[in-house]
Design a protein around this motif. Structure first.
Motif, PDB file in Angstrom:
ATOM      1  N   GLY A 140      32.610  40.930  45.484  1.00  0.00           N
ATOM      2  CA  GLY A 140      33.533  41.702  46.287  1.00  0.00           C
ATOM      3  C   GLY A 140      33.086  41.856  47.723  1.00  0.00           C
TER       4      GLY A 140
ATOM      5  N   LEU B 232      37.755  36.475  44.074  1.00  0.00           N
ATOM      6  CA  LEU B 232      38.190  37.524  44.973  1.00  0.00           C
ATOM      7  C   LEU B 232      39.334  36.969  45.817  1.00  0.00           C
TER       8      LEU B 232
ATOM      9  N   PRO C 161      41.684  43.627  48.938  1.00  0.00           N
ATOM     10  CA  PRO C 161      40.960  42.793  47.972  1.00  0.00           C
ATOM     11  C   PRO C 161      41.452  43.011  46.543  1.00  0.00           C
TER      12      PRO C 161
ATOM     13  N   LEU D 115      41.204  41.081  42.388  1.00  0.00           N
ATOM     14  CA  LEU D 115      40.604  40.077  41.518  1.00  0.00           C
ATOM     15  C   LEU D 115      41.703  39.226  40.903  1.00  0.00           C
TER      16      LEU D 115
END
Length: 319
Positions: free
Chosen positions: A145, A192, A199, A201
């Motif tokens: 991240g 990411l 951000p 996933l």
């Protein structure tokens, strides 16, 4: 007659490989990579492919050579690092690039320098309360991240995504096994994604045949695409994400989740996800078991296959 038939099949295959749904079109570059790097067969592949800032191409193998590195022109440069790396990514940190890799058979996630030197390893988190022992931890993929948080997709193990802080302290596990949205049936790839203004996933829920968004706190957001053919991995460049589908196809999605291209579709179901398929049965431009894929700096596609013999491809983005 046999030669004519084979030629016809190859022409049909190349035409199929170049067709697309959406806005992008790719064309095969035959024999782009050294076929015998360092005078050896590429060998067993059950991993992925990534590209560094210099354009060098890293292909993981299950052989003693570990990672086989090619130049931007497809020429063999060197081999480095451990064997049996599955999903991987390259990340730049303070001007230096590092490889993060998952090793399911070895029950660990590792960080390497580009020369293959290992810096650390993460083993199973007993504190998560979801593992009997380390043999239950079989991570498929890893991503990092914005603040250095580490996310591990344990698709061959517990079917959770595990979150660690930048100091490799376990934080939480989320997901869990199942077919419903918000559950995983082999969370096999992860990346990411910064394309949505925050951000997220992007997870390949392989055996549920879908790709989906989760936030960094482990909350399910939505399915992006479903009815795929076992999406195995994901890499992102610019507005596009590429997904090798183990069942004989590669799909490219734009930042809105729409299909921008489909490449190398194999109409022969017996050849799909066929690890033992011999080279004599391969068709140029047609995939059998695509397992890793990425873009180079020009947006061209690089694809590695789950293969006993090793197989990698380059497709040029037509402009």
């Amino acid at each position: 007659m046999k030669r004519f038939t084979q030629t016809l099949l190859t022409l049909v295959a190349l035409t199929a490989a170049s067709t697309f749904a959406g806005e992008l079109k790719f064309t095969l570059v035959p024999h782009f990579f050294d076929e015998k790097p360092d005078n050896q067969e590429l060998g067993r592949c059950h991993g992925g492919v990534v590209v560094d800032k210099a354009g060098n191409i890293y292909v993981t193998t299950d052989t003693e050579r570990g990672i086989v590195v090619f130049s931007p022109n497809g020429k063999f440069l060197r081999a480095c690092g451990p064997t049996r790396i599955h999903g991987l990514q390259i990340r730049e940190e303070k001007g230096e690039e590092f490889i993060y890799g998952a090793r399911p058979s070895d029950h660990e996630v590792i960080k390497l320098k580009l020369n293959g030197e290992q810096l650390w390893a993460i083993h199973y988190p007993a504190e998560a309360g979801i593992y009997k022992d380390e043999k239950g931890f079989n991570p498929c993929a890893v991503t990092v991240g914005p603040a250095g948080e580490i996310f591990i997709a344990d698709g061959y193990g517990a079917n959770y995504v595990l979150k660690y802080d930048a100091d490799r302290k376990f934080i939480k596990a989320f997901g869990g096994p199942g077919e419903a949205e918000g559950k995983f049936n082999t969370c096999h790839g992860i990346a990411l994604d910064m394309r949505q203004g925050k951000p997220l996933l992007l997870v390949c829920d392989r055996n549920n045949n879908r790709v989906e968004y989760w936030d960094l706190d482990g909350n399910f957001i939505k399915v992006i695409q479903k009815d795929l053919r076992m999406p195995a991995a994901v890499q992102i460049r610019g507005d596009y994400a590429v997904f090798p589908e183990l069942q004989g196809r590669v799909t490219v999605l734009d930042k809105d989740g729409a299909i921008a291209a489909r490449v190398g579709n194999n109409p022969n179901e017996k050849q799909r996800a066929n690890y033992d398929l011999p080279p004599a049965d391969w068709t140029a431009g047609i995939f059998n078991s695509p397992h890793g894929a990425t873009f180079d700096h020009d947006g061209n596609l690089l694809v590695s296959e789950w293969s006993k013999y090793g197989r990698i491809h380059k497709f040029i983005l037509e402009k």
